[in-house]
Structure formats: structure tokens, C-alpha cells
Write an enzyme that holds these catalytic residues in place. Structure first.
Site, PDB file in Angstrom:
ATOM      1  N   CYS A 304     -36.193   0.364  -4.506  1.00 22.56           N
ATOM      2  CA  CYS A 304     -35.866   0.854  -5.849  1.00 22.56           C
ATOM      3  C   CYS A 304     -35.137  -0.203  -6.662  1.00 22.56           C
ATOM      4  O   CYS A 304     -35.237  -0.224  -7.895  1.00 22.56           O
ATOM      5  CB  CYS A 304     -35.032   2.124  -5.754  1.00 22.56           C
ATOM      6  SG  CYS A 304     -33.536   1.957  -4.763  1.00 22.56           S
ATOM      7  N   HIS A 642     -29.173   4.618  -4.839  1.00 27.00           N
ATOM      8  CA  HIS A 642     -30.511   4.621  -5.429  1.00 27.00           C
ATOM      9  C   HIS A 642     -30.420   4.041  -6.833  1.00 27.00           C
ATOM     10  O   HIS A 642     -29.455   4.294  -7.561  1.00 27.00           O
ATOM     11  CB  HIS A 642     -31.077   6.039  -5.462  1.00 27.00           C
ATOM     12  CG  HIS A 642     -32.455   6.130  -6.029  1.00 27.00           C
ATOM     13  ND1 HIS A 642     -33.529   5.437  -5.499  1.00 27.00           N
ATOM     14  CD2 HIS A 642     -32.946   6.817  -7.097  1.00 27.00           C
ATOM     15  CE1 HIS A 642     -34.613   5.710  -6.197  1.00 27.00           C
ATOM     16  NE2 HIS A 642     -34.284   6.534  -7.180  1.00 27.00           N
TER      17      HIS A 642
END
EC number: 3.4.19.12
Length: 695
Positions: A304, A642
Site C-alpha cells: 500500500c 495502512h
């Protein structure tokens, strides 16, 4: 818990989905923060501190054991505690060692019993990168097809619902009347065309008119009469009549020609007519089904950080346009040949046939590079892998308007080869990746320009020079470091380059106070802290003005004085990167994240933070910046979390939330509420120039 009875009943499958790094995200919300994999099935979901999807799976399926993918903790929902023991076969220990090997890309895993557990998706021996890329490409096609199908169904349902409303009925009536009007116009045009064709056919098949017959007879009579005259006059008349006799066939009009002499109009008349459309004769241009730039990037296993940075760079208009035009295929081939000559690969001359032309064929020397690869070792050389080429290949796909999802496997493979610190599937920092990526891209362009200056075509050399100039200047700015001596008030100025500004939080946020964490911080406050005047501790500054009368051979010591230091912006970049240092030290070696919200505006004025002593002050318009992108870090710590990004789409004029493969349109108010980690501001003057270049 030291002993959990549920672990003894565990039977872990050899091909568990947790061994595939592409599955290391929640199947429901797509986050990579606090991801738990069920040890009884292939389900992967987020923890209870995110969206509780893993807990919901336990309540529905009654699977008690789950493993945290990044931290490798095992938790039992029935015992409501962490598990420390293992089963008789040692599956948990083997699973942890296998996941560690997948993250570090080191597959030498051995056990006492000799049992191994391999990952079919990450092991290079079982599945080559090309095969995996083909599999991901098929999945991307399926995802895009499903996306189109879902959009078509939603559009059909919306049209059916809209047709039942008053406004929809009114619009349908207007469209019906417009279609009837277009149909009448089309029928009228068709009647006129038919009448015109009939007139042409009648004129072509009709005999010549009387006036034309009389004119031809008169011309023949004039050409026959001079034959009875004397020889001298006959020659003169023949000279005068010869041009008339040659030019008589040329002035024929279309009415005089027979159908055999006019095959084109007849063929045109026999040409079948296209079926009429309901909207008229004008063709309707097919629009792209996906808005350019609204293309997701698949998470290949804790990637990510890379996906968010690639989305931001592709949405920066100047950066994107440079790599869309840049093509380094020929330059890279020439670069590879230059490297092979330096390495002394003389065997290449023996392998190549004597009659082979290196520049022949459509590929322009592909046979040369193919032969060169035959004698190279199996390990790929980093000098033949280009991040610039991968950006040039990836950006057109993302902005083609055809794909809803793309797997950046080739980009990840190139990053692994060229930036070894990011090799593997471990979680990485997006700011560090951005700095390393831009540094490698800059070095590639410089090496391409310097090693092959004459063999690359002139237009490619100019383009490489332009792209290198953009990469060097788009984020490049200058800082003025000013030190003022408190003894003599002398100021020493030093110009330093910068590519981003790392902004620290005020001191009140570096404590564990809950009251300070609830008060939001402003971006302007952090910029003011960056440019504030700070006092150097003690008399540690050796002022040049105070020591200018002392000579080198003088035995007296250098005078040290107290001083103050200040940083100010001397030259602003086209794209301003603001890195918010969201960490604080807790203890000796432990870092914690500062989770306070930073208030930032859509427009930023940098004039208060620039030095005003320079003689050439820029135009006031150069101080104004517009928000272009925001990178966010979701999570409580830096070891896990994230990354997502908010990007402004210049083609559609809206904001997009890029969460790996899931993209959604959002409002600017939602963007300003985000917990920013990296902010990208584009100079308004640069935005206006890019718009003018597009026009």
C-alpha cells in the site's frame, strides 16, 4: 495463555491463503492494518480495533484461532487471550517462519522433521514472475469486467426508476419528440438523395440534346471545308484547327457521357446504405467507461505504501505528462550494450551472425539485445531494469480509461531489484519510498543522458533532458540558513537545497497528555515552527566577523559566541511536499505515533515563510499553492498500518480516495478531515501553465 486446548485440534492446510501476500488485506474494507487470518479457513479480515471484521467472522463461522499477518500473534476467540503454545506437529512455528521468509524473500526454511511449507505465490522456483503477472492480469480483466457489468446494471436500474418519476417522464417525452423530429429530417434527406439519384440516372441514360448535336455538326463542317482550299491555306487551317480537334472530347459535360464512361457514380449508387440510427446520421462517439486516472492498484502484499505514492505521482499533471511521452526502450538497449562492452563480453561477437544487421527489423536492434541476454548470468542485472520505463508503461494504463484495476507486478519487481531495502513483503514507510524512488529515477535519467549522448536520436535526447529537468525541478527548492551572532550582530547566510520540508509538531504534542492530543494542530503553526528563530545552546558559534582579525598562525584561541539560527524558504518549488513527522520518542528506543489531526486548507500562502531580504522577490502569485494530494497513514504505530491517498483528478475535476484496488469519489471537505502524513501542494502559476499547454 500458556496452554490453549483449541490449538491441539488445529489442522493447517498446506496451501493456506495466508501464504499468498496478495491476500494480506481485509476482504471487506481492504485495509492492511491489523490484519488477522483465520487458521481454519482462508478468510482474512481486520481486527477489532479497526472494523471488527475478523470478530464478525468468528461469530458467524465459529472459527476460534486467528493469526496476525504482520506481527505473527495467534489469538483464540474462545479463550479470549493470546496463544503461546503450539500443536504437536509445530504448525504455528512453521507458519511463522514461512511468513517471515516470504516477507524477507528468503526461502531457506528448514525444520527438524524436514517438513517445509512453501508459498505458491511468492516462491520464485514454483511460479515465475511472468506467470504470476499473467494470473494477475487475468484477475484484473475479470475485476474490470465485473465493474463494467455492475455499473451497467446500476445504470439500467437508475434509468428504470428515473422513467417513473415526473421529471423522467418529461425528459422521455422530450427525447421522443426530438427523435421524431430527427426521423422526419432524416426521411426528408433520404427523399432528396433518392430524387437526386433518379435525376442523375435519367440524365445519364438520355440521348444528347439537339443543341449539342448542332454544335458538333458545325464543328465537323468547319473542319471539312478547308480541305477544298489550296495546299498553302490547308496547312494553315489545319494548324489552327488541330487544337480544336484535340480539345473536342475534353469539354464533354456529364450529360453527354454514357454510363459506361462513368463507372464511379454507378458504383456509388449501388453502394448499400447504412441502416438509419435513431439519433440521426451523426455518429455518436463512444466515451471511456472508466474516468481516466480512476484506476486501482492491486495490493501485492503490504504494498500500500507503493500504491499510494504511485497514485499521487500519476495525478501530478507535469510529472505524469513527462513520463507519458518518455520512451526509453532504444536508450536502454544502447545502455545495455555499453554496459556489456565495459564488462568485456566479447562472446557476443562470436554468437552474432556476420550478416546480421543490428538495426534491422521493426524492433530496431532487438536481436542484438536478445543475443546479449543469452550469455549473461541468470541473475537479473539492475543496470537493465528501469524504473523510468515502468512508470512510462504504468501511467498510460492508469490513464487510459479502460481498466478499473491494474496489478503493478513489474513495478514491484523493479523496485526489489533497484532498491534492495524494500525487497520483500514487509511493511514500509511511504515517505522513504518516495525519496528513494525519485532518487533512482533521477540517476537513471542522468546515466541515460551521459552514457549514450550520440547514439540516441536527437528528439529522444531532448525529451530525456526535458524530463530530467522536470524531475530535478518539480520538487526542488532552496532554503536560506541564517545564523546571527549575538555579539556583533553579523549574519551568515547559507543556501541549501531541499526536496521536501519535514515539519515537526509543537512541543505540547510530544507528551502523553490526553488534553494535548484532543486539540488539533494547524499546518500554518507547524510552518511557523519550522521557520522560527532558535537560540543555539551556549557559546558554540565561531563568528567569522569576530575572528577576522586573527590569523592562522596566531596562538590565541578562536572566539566562540552565542548565536541564533533561522531557516527560511529562499526558492519555492513547483510542487511543495510537506512531510509531517508523526512520531515521538517514548523511552529510549520506542517510537509512538502522534495521532492528532492537522488542520490544512485547500489553498496555502507561503509568503510568510519566505525570506524577504533577497533583492529579486518573486511575483505574489508564486506564493500561492493549491492542494493536489494527501497521503495518509492509518494505524497507531510505525511498525504496522495502512496507507491510502487522496488525489485530485485534473481530467474530471474531482477528488478520489485511492485505497489500493478500491477507488471512490469524495468531496474536498472529506479530504481536509483526513489524518495527513504527506501533503502535496502545486504552485498555482504552474497549474495555469499546465492548463495552457493542454489547450
Amino acid at each position: 495463555m500458556d496452554r490453549c486446548k483449541h490449538v491441539g485440534r488445529l489442522r493447517l492446510a498446506q496451501d493456506h491463503s495466508i501464504l499468498n501476500p496478495q491476500k494480506w488485506h481485509c476482504v471487506d474494507c481492504n485495509t492492511t492494518e491489523s490484519v488477522w487470518a483465520c487458521l481454519s479457513c482462508s478468510h482474512v479480515a481486520c481486527g477489532r480495533y479497526i472494523e471488527e471484521h475478523a470478530l464478525q467472522h468468528f461469530k458467524e463461522q465459529h472459527h476460534p484461532l486467528a493469526l496476525e499477518v504482520n506481527e505473527l500473534y495467534v489469538y483464540c476467540y474462545l479463550c479470549d487471550d493470546y496463544v503461546l503454545n503450539d500443536n504437536a506437529t509445530g504448525d504455528l512455528k512453521l507458519l511463522r517462519s514461512t511468513l517471515s521468509a516470504i516477507k524477507s524473500q528468503c526461502y531457506e526454511v528448514t525444520t527438524r522433521s524436514g517438513r517445509t511449507l512453501r508459498s505458491s505465490s511468492a516462491n520464485g522456483d514454483q511460479l515465475s514472475p511472468s506467470t504470476q503477472e499473467l494470473q494477475l492480469r487475468d484477475e484484473d480483466r475479470m475485476f474490470t469486467a465485473l465493474w463494467h457489468r455492475r455499473r451497467a446494471l446500476i445504470g439500467r436500474l437508475f434509468r428504470l426508476w428515473f422513467a417513473q418519476t415526473e421529471r423522467g417522464k418529461k425528459r422521455l417525452e422530450e427525447e421522443r419528440q426530438q427523435e421524431e423530429e430527427e426521423e422526419r429530417k432524416r426521411e426528408a434527406r433520404e427523399r432528396r438523395r433518392q430524387l437526386k439519384r433518379q435525376l442523375k440516372e435519367e440524365l445519364e441514360s438520355a440521348p444528347p440534346r439537339k443543341s449539342h448535336r448542332i454544335r458538333r455538326q458545325s464543328l465537323k463542317a468547319t473542319s471539312v471545308k478547308p480541305a477544298r482550299a489550296p495546299a498553302k491555306s490547308t496547312k494553315s487551317v489545319r494548324r489552327r484547327s488541330a487544337p480544336a480537334r484535340v480539345s473536342t472530347p475534353t469539354p464533354r459535360t456529364p450529360r453527354e457521357r454514357t454510363p459506361q464512361q462513368r463507372p464511379r457514380p454507378q458504383a456509388k449508387a449501388k453502394r448499400p446504405q447504412a441502416p438509419p440510427s435513431k439519433t440521426g446520421d451523426s455518429p455518436v462517439k463512444r466515451r471511456p467507461t472508466v474516468t481516466p486516472g480512476v484506476t486501482g492498484l492491486r495490493n501485492l502484499g503490504n504494498t500500500c505504501y507503493m500504491n499510494s505514492i504511485l497514485q499521487v505521482l500519476s495525478h501530478l499533471h507535469v510529472f505524469r505528462e513527462c513520463f507519458l511521452r518518455l520512451d526509453l526502450n532504444q536508450a536502454l538497449e544502447l545502455l545495455a550494450s555499453a554496459v556489456s562492452r565495459k564488462l568485456g563480453l566479447s562472446a557476443q561477437r562470436v554468437i552474432q551472425p556476420k550478416g546480421l544487421n543490428q538495426g534491422s527489423g521493426l524492433s530496431g536492434g532487438a536481436s542484438r539485445s536478445r543475443n546479449m541476454e543469452l550469455i549473461q548470468p541468470k541473475e537479473p542485472s539492475s543496470k537493465h531494469i528501469s524504473l523510468c520505463h515502468e512508470l512510462h508503461t504504468l501511467f498510460p494504463v492508469m490513464w487510459s480509461g479502460k481498466w478499473a484495476l491494474v496489478s503493478p507486478f513489474a513495478m514491484l519487481h523493479s523496485v526489489w531489484q533497484l532498491i534492495p531495502a524494500f525487497r520483500g513483503y514487509a511493511q514500509q514507510d511511504a515517505q522513504e519510498f518516495l525519496c528513494e524512488l525519485l532518487d533512482k529515477v533521477q540517476h537513471e535519467l542522468e546515466r541515460t543522458r551521459t552514457l549514450t549522448p550520440a547514439t540516441v536520436p536527437a528528439n529522444q535526447r531532448r525529451l530525456i533532458k526535458q524530463v530530467l529537468s522536470v524531475v530535478n525541478t518539480i520538487f526542488h527548492g532552496q532554503l536560506l540558513s541564517q545564523v546571527r551572532c549575538l555579539a556583533c550582530d553579523h549574519r551568515s547566510n547559507t543556501i541549501e537545497p531541499f526536496w521536501d520540508l519535514s515539519l515537526e509538531f509543537p512541543e505540547r504534542y510530544h507528551s502523553n497528555s490526553k488534553d494535548a492530543a484532543q486539540v488539533p494542530c494547524g499546518l500554518t503553526e507547524m510552518l511557523a515552527k519550522f521557520t522560527e528563530t532558535e537560540a543555539l545552546e551556549g557559546a558554540i558559534y565561531a563568528c567569522d566577523y569576530c575572528n577576522n582579525k586573527r590569523r592562522r598562525f596566531c596562538s590565541k584561541q578562536v572566539v566562540l559566541t552565542e548565536a541564533q539560527k533561522q531557516l527560511m524558504v529562499h526558492k519555492l518549488p513547483h510542487v511543495l511536499r510537506l512531510h509531517l513527522k508523526r512520531f515521538r520518542w517514548s523511552g529510549r528506543n520506542h517510537r509512538e505515533k502522534i495521532g492528532v489531526h492537522v488542520q490544512f486548507e485547500q489553498e496555502l500562502n507561503m509568503e510568510p515563510y519566505c525570506c524577504k531580504d533577497s533583492g529579486n522577490l518573486p511575483h505574489p502569485q508564486h506564493f500561492l499553492y493549491q492542494l493536489s494530494a494527501v497521503v495518509m497513514h492509518h494505524g497507531k504505530g510505525f511498525g504496522s498500518g495502512h496507507y491510502t491517498a487522496f488525489c485530485y483528478n485534473t481530467e474530471g475535476g474531482f477528488w478520489v480516495h485511492c485505497n489500493d484496488s478500491k477507488l471512490s469519489v469524495c468531496a474536498v471537505e472529506e479530504v481536509c478531515k483526513a489524518q495527513a502524513y504527506i501533503l502535496f501542494y502545486t504552485q498555482r502559476n504552474a497549474q495555469d501553465k499546465s492548463k495552457e499547454s493542454d489547450l
